[in-house]
Design an enzyme around this catalytic site. Structure first.
Site, short mmCIF file in Angstrom:
data_model
loop_
_atom_site.label_atom_id
_atom_site.label_comp_id
_atom_site.label_asym_id
_atom_site.label_seq_id
_atom_site.Cartn_x
_atom_site.Cartn_y
_atom_site.Cartn_z
N GLU A 228 -4.77 7.72 -2.82
CA GLU A 228 -5.26 6.43 -2.32
C GLU A 228 -5.62 5.50 -3.48
O GLU A 228 -5.52 4.28 -3.35
CB GLU A 228 -6.47 6.68 -1.40
CG GLU A 228 -6.78 5.56 -0.45
CD GLU A 228 -5.67 5.28 0.56
OE1 GLU A 228 -4.75 6.09 0.75
OE2 GLU A 228 -5.74 4.20 1.18
N HIS B 196 0.83 -1.20 0.00
CA HIS B 196 0.00 0.00 0.00
C HIS B 196 0.87 1.26 0.00
O HIS B 196 0.72 2.13 -0.87
CB HIS B 196 -0.90 -0.02 1.25
CG HIS B 196 -1.79 1.17 1.37
ND1 HIS B 196 -3.11 1.14 0.99
CD2 HIS B 196 -1.56 2.43 1.81
CE1 HIS B 196 -3.65 2.33 1.20
NE2 HIS B 196 -2.73 3.13 1.71
N GLU B 197 1.79 1.33 0.93
CA GLU B 197 2.62 2.54 1.03
C GLU B 197 3.54 2.66 -0.18
O GLU B 197 3.83 3.77 -0.63
CB GLU B 197 3.42 2.54 2.34
CG GLU B 197 2.58 2.52 3.61
CD GLU B 197 1.50 3.61 3.68
OE1 GLU B 197 1.69 4.69 3.09
OE2 GLU B 197 0.45 3.37 4.33
N HIS C 142 1.71 4.51 -2.80
CA HIS C 142 1.81 5.97 -2.61
C HIS C 142 3.17 6.48 -3.09
O HIS C 142 3.27 7.52 -3.73
CB HIS C 142 1.67 6.31 -1.12
CG HIS C 142 0.28 6.24 -0.58
ND1 HIS C 142 -0.75 7.00 -1.07
CD2 HIS C 142 -0.26 5.51 0.44
CE1 HIS C 142 -1.87 6.74 -0.38
NE2 HIS C 142 -1.60 5.84 0.54
ZN ZN Z 1 -2.96 5.19 1.96
#
Ligand code: ZN
Length: 501
Positions: free
Chosen positions: A295, A265-266, A269
Site C-alpha cells: 500500500e 493506485h493499482e 501496486h
Molecule cells: Zn491498494
C-alpha cells in the site's frame, strides 16, 4: 547444503504454481466469470488452494528446512538463499498449524461469499450477505485459534498480511494519529468553502477516462507487455508472475477521480510486482513482502505523486484536451485543489487523504469487536453507521454506502484493513528518503519523467520481493522505524496550504 536447497526450491515452485493458478481463477471470477459460475469456481479454488497448502506443509519440506535453517545462519544475510530459508521457515512454522481442509473450506466459502456480496451490494441488502459473513468470520476465528497462543485474536490474522506486526502496535499507531486527524478534519471543515470540486462532477466519457489513466500508468513505468487492465466491481491488482501483473478499475461516468486515481493506485501496486527480481521467480519470495509495504507503493503513486502540483503541471493540459467541455476553462491550481478537496464522505476508496485513515480506524475497531464477540453481526450495520457519524459526521443512508461497500470481508480479509494506514505512513517515509537521493524529483515529475523515482523504488524496495520483513525494509531505506510523524507533517503542510489554515 546445495542439494537440500535445490530440493526445497523444486518443491516450493510447485506450491507457487498452484497458488498463482488459483489467483488466475480468482482474478477471472472478479472480471469475466458469468454469475452462474460461482458454485463450480468455489470448488475449483478450494481444490487448488487446499492442494497448494498440503504440498507446502509436508514433512519433506519441514525436514529440508530443519537442515537448512542452522546452515543459513552462516550465509550472507542479504543473499537470496538465506532470505528464502528465513522467510519460508517462518511461513512453514505458521502454516503447518493450519489444517489444509480448513484452507480449502475458507477458499470455498469466500468464493461463494464474494458472489453473495456483489448481489447484496447491488441490492443494498445486508441481511442477504450476513449468513455468508457469519461463516467467513467463524472460519477466520478458527484459523486464528490454530495459531494460538496469541496476545489478541487479531494478531495471527494481521500477521498473514503484515508479518510481525501486532494489534498493540496498530492501536498505538492509530492512537498517535486519530486525534490529530479529527482536529485537521475539523479545521478544514471550518474553511470548507475554500475549495470546490464542482468541475469533477459531470459527463466523462469512460473510454477517454480509460485511455488517459492507462497512459499515465504507462508513463509511471507500468509495462503492458507484462500487464493489463480490466474492469471489476472492486478495483485490485494481482500478480501471476512478475511478467504478468494485472490491474482492475471501476469506472464512474459522472465523477472523474474514481477511475483516474483508482488506476494510478493499482498501477502503483503493479509496479511493485513487476519490479520483483526475476531470480526470485517461483520461490515464494516473488511477491511484495506485506500489504502495508504494498500500500505504501500504491499510495505513493496515487497521492504523493498523482495528487501533487508538479504532476498536474505536466498532465493537466492533456486531461483538459481529453475533456474540453468540463475542464477547458479550469486552471491547473483550481484543479489541483479540487482533486485534493477534503470532505468527510462515506466511501473509503474515494476518500481524500485527510479522512482516509478514519475510514480504516472504523473498520479496525469493528473487526476487533467482531472477533472478540463484543459486537454481533446483527448489530454491525448500526455500529458501522454510528462510527461514521461519530468520526466523520456522516451517516450512510443504506448498506451499499455503508457496511457493504468493501469486498474484503467477503474474501476472508479480516485483519487486513490496518495495512492501509501502515502503507500511508510508510509511503511518506519512503518518499522522503527518495527525495534525499533524488534532489530533482519535483522537476522530474513536473516534466512527466518518472524513471529516476521508479529506478530508486526498484533498487531499494521492489527487487527484494519478500526477502526482508517490513521492519527490515523500512530500516534499510530510512535508517529508522516506522513513524507516523512524517506522515502527519505531510498532511498538515499540504492541507494548510490548500485551505490556508
Ligand atoms: Zn491498494
Amino acid at each position: 547444503m546445495e542439494k537440500q536447497l535445490t530440493e526445497l526450491k523444486t518443491l516450493l515452485a510447485e506450491v507457487v504454481d498452484l497458488q498463482r493458478s488459483a489467483s488466475v481463477l480468482a482474478w477471472e471470477q472478479q472480471t469475466y466469470m458469468p454469475p452462474g459460475g460461482g458454485a463450480a469456481r468455489a470448488e475449483q479454488l478450494a481444490t487448488l488452494e487446499g492442494l497448494a497448502h498440503r504440498l507446502f506443509v509436508t514433512d519433506e519440506i519441514g525436514a529440508l528446512l530443519a537442515e537448512l535453517h542452522p546452515a543459513a545462519d552462516g550465509w550472507d544475510y542479504d543473499s537470496d538463499d538465506a532470505s528464502l530459508v528465513r522467510f519460508i521457515s517462518r511461513k512453514y512454522g505458521r502454516e503447518r498449524h493450519i489444517p489444509s481442509e480448513l484452507v480449502a473450506e475458507i477458499a470455498r466459502t469466500t468464493a461463494l461469499a464474494q458472489e453473495a456480496w456483489v448481489r447484496a451490494r447491488q441490492a443494498a441488502d445486508y441481511p442477504m450477505f450476513k449468513p455468508h459473513l457469519q461463516k467467513v468470520l467463524a472460519l477466520r476465528r478458527q484459523q486464528a485459534e490454530c495459531l494460538a497462543p496469541y496476545e489478541h485474536i487479531y494478531d495471527p490474522l494481521l500477521d498473514e498480511y503484515e508479518p510481525e506486526m501486532k494489534t498493540a502496535e496498530v492501536r498505538a499507531m492509530f492512537a498517535a494519529i486519530k486525534d490529530e486527524l479529527i482536529e485537521l478534519v475539523h479545521d478544514i471543515s471550518a474553511r470548507a468553502d475554500a475549495v470546490s470540486d464542482e468541475m469533477l462532477h459531470g459527463d466523462f466519457d469512460i473510454e477517454l477516462q480509460r485511455a488517459f489513466g492507462l497512459q499515465v500508468a504507462q508513463k509511471f513505468g507500468y509495462d503492458l507487455e507484462r500487464g493489463r487492465q480490466d474492469e471489476a466491481p472492486h478495483p485490485f491488482c494481482t500478480s501471476f508472475s512478475s511478467d504478468d501483473v494485472r490491474i482492475t478499475t471501476r469506472f464512474n461516468g459522472s465523477f472523474l477521480p474514481s477511475a483516474l486515481f483508482g488506476t494510478l493506485h493499482e498501477a502503483g501496486h503493479a509496479l511493485y510486482e513487476q519490479g520483483v527480481a526475476p531470480d526470485l521467480a517461483r520461490s515464494g519470495l516473488d511477491t511484495g513482502i506485506s500489504l502495508g509495504v504494498h500500500e505504501s507503493q500504491s499510495r505513493l503513486w496515487e497521492n504523493l505523486v498523482g495528487r501533487s502540483r508538479p504532476f498536474w503541471q505536466h498532465f493537466f493540459p492533456q486531461l483538459q484536451a481529453a475533456f474540453p467541455g468540463a475542464l477547458g476553462a479550469v486552471d491547473v491550481e483550481a484543479f489541483y485543489r479540487a482533486i485534493n478537496r477534503s470532505k468527510p464522505s462515506l466511501i473509503r476508496v474515494e476518500a481524500d487523504e485527510v479522512t482516509y485513515d478514519l475510514h480504516i480506524i472504523i473498520r479496525f475497531e469493528l473487526e476487533l469487536d467482531l472477533l472478540t464477540g463484543a459486537l454481533q453481526l446483527d448489530e454491525l450495520p448500526a455500529a458501522w453507521n454510528d462510527k461514521y457519524e461519530r468520526y466523520l459526521g456522516v451517516r450512510p443512508e443504506n448498506d451499499a454506502e455503508g457496511v457493504l461497500q468493501d469486498i474484503h470481508w467477503s474474501t476472508g480479509a479480516i485483519g487486513y484493513f490496518a495495512t492501509y494506514s501502515i502503507g500511508n505512513l510508510i509511503s511518506v517515509q519512503l518518499l522522503n528518503s527518495a527525495r534525499e537521493a533524488l534532489p530533482n524529483l519535483d522537476a522530474d515529475i513536473a516534466a512527466g519523467e518518472f524513471g529516476a523515482l521508479l529506478g530508486w523504488l526498484r533498487e531499494n524496495i521492489h527487487c527484494h520481493g519478500s526477502k526482508f520483513t517490513p521492519r527490515e525494509l523500512v530500516q534499510r531505506v530510512t535508517g529508522g522505524e516506522m513513524d507516523s510523524r512524517p506522515y502527519m507533517r505531510y498532511l498538515r503542510e499540504k492541507y494548510s496550504d490548500i485551505y490556508a489554515l
